[in-house]
Design a protein around this motif. Structure first.
Motif, PDB file in Angstrom:
ATOM      1  N   GLU A 143      56.657 -10.944 -39.225  1.00  0.00           N
ATOM      2  CA  GLU A 143      56.864 -12.342 -40.126  1.00  0.00           C
ATOM      3  C   GLU A 143      58.194 -12.452 -40.935  1.00  0.00           C
ATOM      4  O   GLU A 143      58.555 -13.555 -41.189  1.00  0.00           O
ATOM      5  N   ASN A 144      58.696 -11.224 -40.866  1.00  0.00           N
ATOM      6  CA  ASN A 144      60.104 -11.325 -41.669  1.00  0.00           C
ATOM      7  C   ASN A 144      61.294 -10.882 -40.836  1.00  0.00           C
ATOM      8  O   ASN A 144      62.651 -11.120 -41.271  1.00  0.00           O
ATOM      9  N   VAL A 145      61.324 -10.240 -39.694  1.00  0.00           N
ATOM     10  CA  VAL A 145      62.107  -9.842 -38.859  1.00  0.00           C
ATOM     11  C   VAL A 145      62.423 -10.661 -37.565  1.00  0.00           C
ATOM     12  O   VAL A 145      61.424 -10.857 -36.885  1.00  0.00           O
ATOM     13  N   VAL A 146      63.833 -11.190 -37.514  1.00  0.00           N
ATOM     14  CA  VAL A 146      64.077 -11.926 -36.185  1.00  0.00           C
ATOM     15  C   VAL A 146      65.162 -11.377 -35.613  1.00  0.00           C
ATOM     16  O   VAL A 146      66.296 -10.953 -36.165  1.00  0.00           O
ATOM     17  N   ALA A 147      64.988 -11.228 -34.040  1.00  0.00           N
ATOM     18  CA  ALA A 147      66.190 -10.745 -33.459  1.00  0.00           C
ATOM     19  C   ALA A 147      66.729 -11.847 -32.631  1.00  0.00           C
ATOM     20  O   ALA A 147      66.197 -12.921 -32.094  1.00  0.00           O
ATOM     21  N   THR A 148      68.179 -12.014 -32.542  1.00  0.00           N
ATOM     22  CA  THR A 148      69.020 -13.083 -31.650  1.00  0.00           C
ATOM     23  C   THR A 148      70.048 -12.413 -30.716  1.00  0.00           C
ATOM     24  O   THR A 148      70.531 -11.611 -31.228  1.00  0.00           O
ATOM     25  N   GLY A 149      70.114 -13.071 -29.675  1.00  0.00           N
ATOM     26  CA  GLY A 149      71.331 -12.748 -28.784  1.00  0.00           C
ATOM     27  C   GLY A 149      72.271 -13.719 -28.461  1.00  0.00           C
ATOM     28  O   GLY A 149      71.673 -14.864 -28.218  1.00  0.00           O
ATOM     29  N   ASP A 150      73.631 -13.511 -28.397  1.00  0.00           N
ATOM     30  CA  ASP A 150      74.301 -14.782 -27.929  1.00  0.00           C
ATOM     31  C   ASP A 150      75.108 -14.459 -26.615  1.00  0.00           C
ATOM     32  O   ASP A 150      74.831 -13.602 -25.835  1.00  0.00           O
ATOM     33  N   ASP A 151      75.954 -15.553 -26.323  1.00  0.00           N
ATOM     34  CA  ASP A 151      76.575 -15.553 -24.906  1.00  0.00           C
ATOM     35  C   ASP A 151      77.584 -14.672 -24.725  1.00  0.00           C
ATOM     36  O   ASP A 151      77.852 -14.439 -23.580  1.00  0.00           O
ATOM     37  N   GLY A 152      78.104 -14.071 -25.961  1.00  0.00           N
ATOM     38  CA  GLY A 152      79.129 -13.100 -25.790  1.00  0.00           C
ATOM     39  C   GLY A 152      78.715 -11.612 -25.816  1.00  0.00           C
ATOM     40  O   GLY A 152      79.330 -10.575 -25.535  1.00  0.00           O
ATOM     41  N   GLY A 153      77.258 -11.558 -25.821  1.00  0.00           N
ATOM     42  CA  GLY A 153      76.562 -10.063 -25.685  1.00  0.00           C
ATOM     43  C   GLY A 153      76.205  -9.510 -27.009  1.00  0.00           C
ATOM     44  O   GLY A 153      75.765  -8.061 -26.911  1.00  0.00           O
ATOM     45  N   THR A 154      76.323 -10.039 -28.137  1.00  0.00           N
ATOM     46  CA  THR A 154      76.044  -9.503 -29.460  1.00  0.00           C
ATOM     47  C   THR A 154      74.706  -9.600 -29.620  1.00  0.00           C
ATOM     48  O   THR A 154      73.934 -11.026 -29.570  1.00  0.00           O
ATOM     49  N   LEU A 155      73.839  -8.620 -30.262  1.00  0.00           N
ATOM     50  CA  LEU A 155      72.514  -8.551 -30.685  1.00  0.00           C
ATOM     51  C   LEU A 155      72.619  -8.677 -32.272  1.00  0.00           C
ATOM     52  O   LEU A 155      73.257  -7.717 -32.839  1.00  0.00           O
ATOM     53  N   LYS A 156      71.894  -9.510 -32.914  1.00  0.00           N
ATOM     54  CA  LYS A 156      71.596  -9.431 -34.360  1.00  0.00           C
ATOM     55  C   LYS A 156      70.305  -9.471 -34.665  1.00  0.00           C
ATOM     56  O   LYS A 156      69.457  -9.920 -33.970  1.00  0.00           O
ATOM     57  N   VAL A 157      70.010  -8.415 -35.748  1.00  0.00           N
ATOM     58  CA  VAL A 157      68.598  -8.518 -36.085  1.00  0.00           C
ATOM     59  C   VAL A 157      68.457  -9.181 -37.541  1.00  0.00           C
ATOM     60  O   VAL A 157      69.468  -8.490 -38.563  1.00  0.00           O
TER      61      VAL A 157
END
Length: 391
Positions: A143-157
């Protein structure tokens, strides 16, 4: 922002001119109850579709950056647009409901992360410039943590309570196509266009390893066999299989006669559905590796995403034909797959697993289903299976 009626309409089927002659004109006819809700026709191609966790509601995001919410029903004519949001400046890539169904997250080519209120479609939270490159993938860990990935290969949480990134790692050389997490919410797995699967530890907030390079882009990643197996789809039409904790190299691979495998959706511990650029939705069994048959198709149009309803009755797909389609998969979990291989049918056609698998007309699709039942004794799946890691 409410959408005008011209944006979205319900796709209608060809009327049967003889239908009225068979009905008693003296009795009032109620609304027709269908096996599945009617198709939704959009004004633009939908990149993504997600279904509400407890209600007959779906959300989709299109190439114009608009997000729509609909209620769906098997009663003919009862599909309804609930709201639309035009806050994204560029193509909406993914939408996901929170586990309680109260919020909807969306990510976009405009590099922003949005959180919307599901009841009214109002923007609650926006993270502008969340990534340095267009965002391609989204996973709600809790409910509080979201992960995203982009076109350049970077992962963010992200910790959404603070709106800040708690992990910001770049270990892929190309776009991150998909993200999943284990049941313990400890290990994140990423699929990338560079042909590798990435392994990240959320608890320790660190990168663990990359798999060996596979042939083609890895387009999707999912857990099967109660988390003991990891499967990745590829742009080459092969499913790569990893053992849990054996992430470095594949334990098996399964080549489908498909142009690609753009998404994998687990249905049971052993059965998954795959989406392809050839427009077919295939049901596939894992170990033994078999294509069970065809769930349905968007004829000749690449499929962008698959998802299933909260009660697991319907599979829902969106594709380049600007349609959102519904498929009845209620009997799919009961399918059994034999260890031995049967003789192939001469025409090589996949077995129909739904009434609409090879056509949308209910009458003719019923005939197809009956024909498939009669030929079932001699039917074998279209694809070759491989239980070894040999090329």
């Amino acid at each position: 922002m409410a959408a005008t009626t011209e944006h979205v309409e319900v796709a209608t089927e060809n009327p049967d001119p003889d239908e009225d002659e068979d009905e008693d004109a003296g009795e009032p006819q109620g609304p027709r109850i269908r096996d599945t809700p009617m198709d939704l026709r959009l004004e633009a191609i939908a990149n993504t579709v997600a279904l509400h966790p407890t209600r007959d509601v779906l959300a989709c995001g299109d190439v114009d950056g608009d997000v729509y919410a609909f209620s769906y029903s098997c009663t003919e004519g009862e599909n309804r647009e609930l709201w639309s949001s035009g806050h994204h400046l560029k193509s909406c890539r993914q939408v996901r409901f929170t586990a309680d169904g109260e919020k909807l997250y969306s990510v976009s080519r405009d590099k922003a992360v949005h959180q919307l209120d599901v009841e009214r479609g109002q923007l609650v939270t926006r993270i502008r410039g969340a990534h340095g490159a267009p965002i391609n993938s989204l996973l709600l860990v809790d409910e509080n943590v979201v992960a995203t990935g982009d076109d350049g290969g970077t992962l963010k949480v992200w910790d959404m309570r603070k709106g800040t990134a708690i992990m910001d790692l770049k270990h892929h050389e190309d776009y991150i196509s998909d993200i999943t997490v284990d049941q313990a919410k400890r290990i994140l797995l990423t699929a990338s266009g560079d042909g590798t699967m990435g392994v990240f530890n959320i608890k320790r907030r660190r990168f663990e390893l990359l798999s060996e390079y596979q042939s083609g882009d890895l387009t999707s990643v999912a857990l099967m066999k109660r988390g003991k197996k990891v499967v990745c789809g590829s742009s080459e039409g092969t499913i790569y299989i990893f053992n849990w904790n054996g992430f470095g190299a594949t334990s098996d691979r399964f080549a489908l006669k498909a142009e690609s495998i753009d998404q994998i959706l687990p249905i049971t511990d052993s059965i998954m559905c795959t989406a392809s650029t050839d427009g077919y939705i295939r049901a596939v069994n894992l170990l033994p590796n078999r294509v069970i048959g065809c769930i349905g198709q968007h004829v000749g149009e690449p499929i962008e995403e698959l998802t299933k309803s909260w009660d697991s009755r319907f599979l829902v797909s969106c594709a380049h034909d600007q349609l959102i389609k519904f498929w009845d998969i209620s009997s799919l979990p009961n399918t059994t797959v034999n260890e031995y291989r049967k003789r192939k049918k001469k025409n090589g056609r996949m077995k129909s697993l739904t009434k609409k698998a090879h056509g949308d007309n209910d009458f003719f699709s019923g005939l197809v289903e009956e024909t498939e039942k009669k030929e079932g004794e001699e039917q074998e799946e279209e694809e070759d299976d491989s239980d070894s890691d040999s090329d």
